[in-house]
Design an enzyme around this catalytic site. Structure first.
Site, PDB file in Angstrom:
ATOM      1  N   CYS A  78      13.334  -6.079  10.303  1.00 22.12           N
ATOM      2  CA  CYS A  78      12.648  -7.362  10.266  1.00 22.12           C
ATOM      3  C   CYS A  78      13.298  -8.167   9.142  1.00 22.12           C
ATOM      4  O   CYS A  78      13.447  -7.683   8.023  1.00 22.12           O
ATOM      5  CB  CYS A  78      11.161  -7.177   9.978  1.00 22.12           C
ATOM      6  SG  CYS A  78      10.317  -8.759   9.804  1.00 22.12           S
TER       7      CYS A  78
ATOM      8  N   CYS B  86       5.122 -13.762   5.420  1.00 18.65           N
ATOM      9  CA  CYS B  86       5.090 -12.449   6.083  1.00 18.65           C
ATOM     10  C   CYS B  86       3.705 -12.236   6.685  1.00 18.65           C
ATOM     11  O   CYS B  86       2.698 -12.535   6.047  1.00 18.65           O
ATOM     12  CB  CYS B  86       5.372 -11.349   5.059  1.00 18.65           C
ATOM     13  SG  CYS B  86       5.215  -9.691   5.763  1.00 18.65           S
TER      14      CYS B  86
ATOM     15  N   SER C 110      13.015  -4.743 -11.265  1.00 15.33           N
ATOM     16  CA  SER C 110      13.428  -4.865  -9.859  1.00 15.33           C
ATOM     17  C   SER C 110      14.821  -5.477  -9.695  1.00 15.33           C
ATOM     18  O   SER C 110      15.493  -5.231  -8.702  1.00 15.33           O
ATOM     19  CB  SER C 110      12.386  -5.654  -9.076  1.00 15.33           C
ATOM     20  OG  SER C 110      12.148  -6.888  -9.693  1.00 15.33           O
TER      21      SER C 110
ATOM     22  N   TYR D 153      13.105  -5.111  -2.607  1.00 16.32           N
ATOM     23  CA  TYR D 153      12.180  -5.172  -3.731  1.00 16.32           C
ATOM     24  C   TYR D 153      11.073  -4.116  -3.727  1.00 16.32           C
ATOM     25  O   TYR D 153      10.824  -3.482  -4.743  1.00 16.32           O
ATOM     26  CB  TYR D 153      11.547  -6.570  -3.779  1.00 16.32           C
ATOM     27  CG  TYR D 153      10.344  -6.702  -4.664  1.00 16.32           C
ATOM     28  CD1 TYR D 153      10.444  -6.620  -6.050  1.00 16.32           C
ATOM     29  CD2 TYR D 153       9.066  -6.888  -4.125  1.00 16.32           C
ATOM     30  CE1 TYR D 153       9.324  -6.729  -6.861  1.00 16.32           C
ATOM     31  CE2 TYR D 153       7.938  -6.999  -4.934  1.00 16.32           C
ATOM     32  CZ  TYR D 153       8.077  -6.918  -6.294  1.00 16.32           C
ATOM     33  OH  TYR D 153       6.977  -7.020  -7.089  1.00 16.32           O
TER      34      TYR D 153
ATOM     35  N   CYS E 288       0.826  -1.214   0.000  1.00  9.67           N
ATOM     36  CA  CYS E 288       0.000   0.000   0.000  1.00  9.67           C
ATOM     37  C   CYS E 288       0.861   1.265   0.000  1.00  9.67           C
ATOM     38  O   CYS E 288       1.942   1.297   0.582  1.00  9.67           O
ATOM     39  CB  CYS E 288      -0.953   0.079   1.182  1.00  9.67           C
ATOM     40  SG  CYS E 288      -2.148  -1.260   1.219  1.00  9.67           S
TER      41      CYS E 288
ATOM     42  N   ASP F 275      18.003 -11.552 -10.258  1.00  9.39           N
ATOM     43  CA  ASP F 275      16.710 -11.044  -9.802  1.00  9.39           C
ATOM     44  C   ASP F 275      16.822 -10.692  -8.329  1.00  9.39           C
ATOM     45  O   ASP F 275      17.709 -11.183  -7.627  1.00  9.39           O
ATOM     46  CB  ASP F 275      15.596 -12.067 -10.034  1.00  9.39           C
ATOM     47  CG  ASP F 275      14.222 -11.392 -10.100  1.00  9.39           C
ATOM     48  OD1 ASP F 275      14.147 -10.163  -9.882  1.00  9.39           O
ATOM     49  OD2 ASP F 275      13.230 -12.081 -10.373  1.00  9.39           O
TER      50      ASP F 275
ATOM     51  N   GLY G  60       0.852  -0.650  -4.771  1.00 11.20           N
ATOM     52  CA  GLY G  60      -0.468  -1.269  -4.738  1.00 11.20           C
ATOM     53  C   GLY G  60      -1.287  -0.873  -5.937  1.00 11.20           C
ATOM     54  O   GLY G  60      -1.338   0.305  -6.289  1.00 11.20           O
TER      55      GLY G  60
ATOM     56  N   ASN H  66      -1.065   1.478   5.711  1.00  9.92           N
ATOM     57  CA  ASN H  66      -0.129   0.565   5.062  1.00  9.92           C
ATOM     58  C   ASN H  66       0.391  -0.374   6.142  1.00  9.92           C
ATOM     59  O   ASN H  66       0.925   0.087   7.144  1.00  9.92           O
ATOM     60  CB  ASN H  66       1.019   1.372   4.438  1.00  9.92           C
ATOM     61  CG  ASN H  66       2.153   0.506   3.905  1.00  9.92           C
ATOM     62  OD1 ASN H  66       3.282   0.943   3.817  1.00  9.92           O
ATOM     63  ND2 ASN H  66       1.872  -0.732   3.534  1.00  9.92           N
ATOM     64  N   GLY H  67       0.223  -1.662   5.916  1.00 10.86           N
ATOM     65  CA  GLY H  67       0.692  -2.639   6.901  1.00 10.86           C
ATOM     66  C   GLY H  67      -0.355  -3.709   7.113  1.00 10.86           C
ATOM     67  O   GLY H  67      -1.284  -3.854   6.308  1.00 10.86           O
TER      68      GLY H  67
END
Ligand code: AMP
Ligand code: SF4
Length: 463
Positions: A436, A385, A286, A245, A2, A348, A29, A103-104
């Site tokens: 994290c 995740c 990416s 990413y 998001c 990648d 998003g 966002n989250g």
């Protein structure tokens, strides 16, 4: 993921600025987009499923007049893709409207949802943002800042939030600061955004990040800051995958350019997994900065072996058996001259399920590549995740279910190498306990309940 954008200014057309800000956050998003604007008396909102360019028209923006705005682009984690889950989310706070952009991902949604329902809240959608709305609506505290601080005491998980009242914008981050949120200044006011690529697009000047556990408030009197009681956990937990990413390479996190970090990851990747080849190519876009780093470190020429179609939106047509590879070819096309008869290293940023990577290798082989060596500028993704990213459930993660040599066979490559945790940390140049890294090492910085863990170990409940 998001994307969030907010602006406070009496000089600038806030709806237009938010539209441009969301445009540059589109990579975070693509499910839905929305903008709310306050004029002090009312909040008007336009939101719809689709891309920013599809959701807003010149006319719809003309109707959004005011001095403050909040916008959102949605990538769905908790909650399905329906208009009820599109944001900003409008709630009622003791008779006044508030608009929420999140966002989250909360990890105690189910418990809180049940508690709010018991107290009489009727949910319209399934998103965790509606739980935030419900908690604020049910708060006995009539002061919005106080009610938010109270709410931070009960919600658990990852949240970067912007909550706009009739005369106030409040930006906040969870106590570990898992998702990004940055503050900028513009003309007579302020901008808040998920990434600073959205600040530069409206010519706002970056000031600083919203701190983990901080409430940054903008109103008529200027700005002030408050810290949540949970604000000092002795560590932070910024998502390392943002570096790898999610975020755009032109963004800066913790004072560091993501582009340079990704180039360094590519350099480290070559040092750890050297190979002799004729060309280094990337999976665009990416994988490109890491491929450039790999090329610089190895001295192997960087070539464009795959071209990305940048104009692809979402398609509702599922290819049939005969056209089964159309998906990857719609997105990526090989340049035969760069590949035919060559020993290729393809770089990648990550491998999650392995399905796209497998198709890409097939494409390279069909294009005449003599050897294909896969290099990945992140460690192996071994765990799901729970903090806002759809990295699939454990049984779908290729690295969680296969050994390195099995992955090599599955992808049909001549060799494969992943960046080590040390190589990653060296490139990001931050201590391990400030981030994290759970999808790589399984050490979740906020404890995840067994029932939630189970849901991701058995099936994928994301949309
Ligand atoms: P796959 O081979 O199917 O695992 O796909 C790998 C590609 O997915 C890489 O190019 C990554 O850039 C990309 N990727 C990594 N994480 C995500 C995510 N959460 N959502 C969408 N794509 C991702
Ligand atoms: Fe980021 Fe992985 Fe942690 Fe999720 S588990 S927040 S993707 S590092």
């Amino acid at each position: 993921m998001c994307g969030i954008f907010a602006i406070w200014s009496k000089k600038i057309n806030v709806a237009e600025a938010t539209y441009f800000g969301l445009f540059s956050l589109q990579h975070r998003g693509q499910e839905s987009a929305g903008i709310s604007v306050t004029n002090g008396q009312e909040i008007h909102t336009v939101k719809e499923l689709g891309l920013v360019s599809q959701v807003f028209t010149k006319e719809s923006l003309l109707n959004l007049n005011g001095f403050a705005a909040v916008g959102h682009t949605r990538y769905s984690t908790t909650g399905s893709v329906t208009i009820h889950n599109a944001q900003p989310f409008i709630a009622n706070f003791h008779g006044d409207p508030i608009s929420i952009a999140h966002n989250g991902n909360l990890i105690n949604t189910e418990t809180l949802r049940a508690q709010c329902q018991e107290k009489g809240y009727i949910f319209k959608g399934t998103s965790d943002t509606e739980v935030i709305a419900a908690l604020l609506e049910q708060s006995s505290n009539h002061n919005l800042e106080e009610a938010i601080l109270e709410m931070m005491g009960v919600i658990k998980g990852a949240y970067s939030l912007v909550i706009m009242g009739l005369n106030k914008i409040i930006a906040l981050r969870d106590p570990l600061g898992i998702r990004p949120l940055v503050i900028g200044t513009i003309a007579d006011g302020y901008v808040i955004a998920s990434e600073d690529c959205a600040l530069s697009v409206v010519a706002a000047k970056r000031q600083r990040d919203v701190l983990p556990g901080e409430l940054f408030v903008i109103d008529e009197n200027g700005t002030h800051t408050r810290m949540s009681l949970q604000g000092n956990l002795g560590r932070s937990g910024f998502c390392s995958f943002e570096y790898i990413y999610f975020a755009r390479p032109d963004s800066v996190f913790n004072g560091k350019s993501l582009y340079s970090i990704r180039v360094k990851m590519g350099r480290n990747l070559f040092r750890e997994h050297p190979v002799e080849a004729d060309a280094v190519i990337s999976v665009p876009d990416s994988g490109t900065p890491a491929a450039i780093g790999f090329s610089k470190e190895s001295g192997i020429e960087f070539a464009e072996g795959l071209i990305k179609n940048r104009y692809i939106g979402r398609t509702f047509i599922q290819p049939d058996q005969l056209l089964r590879d159309v998906g990857v070819k719609l997105k990526l096309n090989p340049i035969i001259d760069a590949l035919k008869g060559k020993k290729i290293v393809i770089v990648d940023d990550s491998i999650v399920r392995g399905t796209t990577s497998k198709k890409i290798v097939k494409l390279l082989r069909e294009s005449g590549a003599k050897e294909v060596h896969f290099r990945v500028s992140a460690p192996m993704v071994m765990n799901p995740c729970f903090y806002g990213i759809d990295t699939a459930s454990k049984n779908e993660l290729i690295a969680a279910n296969k050994s390195l040599s099995e992955i090599q066979d599955e992808l049909n490559v001549d060799s494969i190498g992943y960046l080590s945790m040390e190589g990653l940390l060296n490139a990001i140049h931050l201590p391990k306990d400030s981030m994290c890294l759970a999808c790589f090492n399984g050490e979740y910085p906020i404890e995840v309940s067994n029932s939630l863990k189970k849901s991701k170990y058995l099936f994928d409940n994301n949309c």
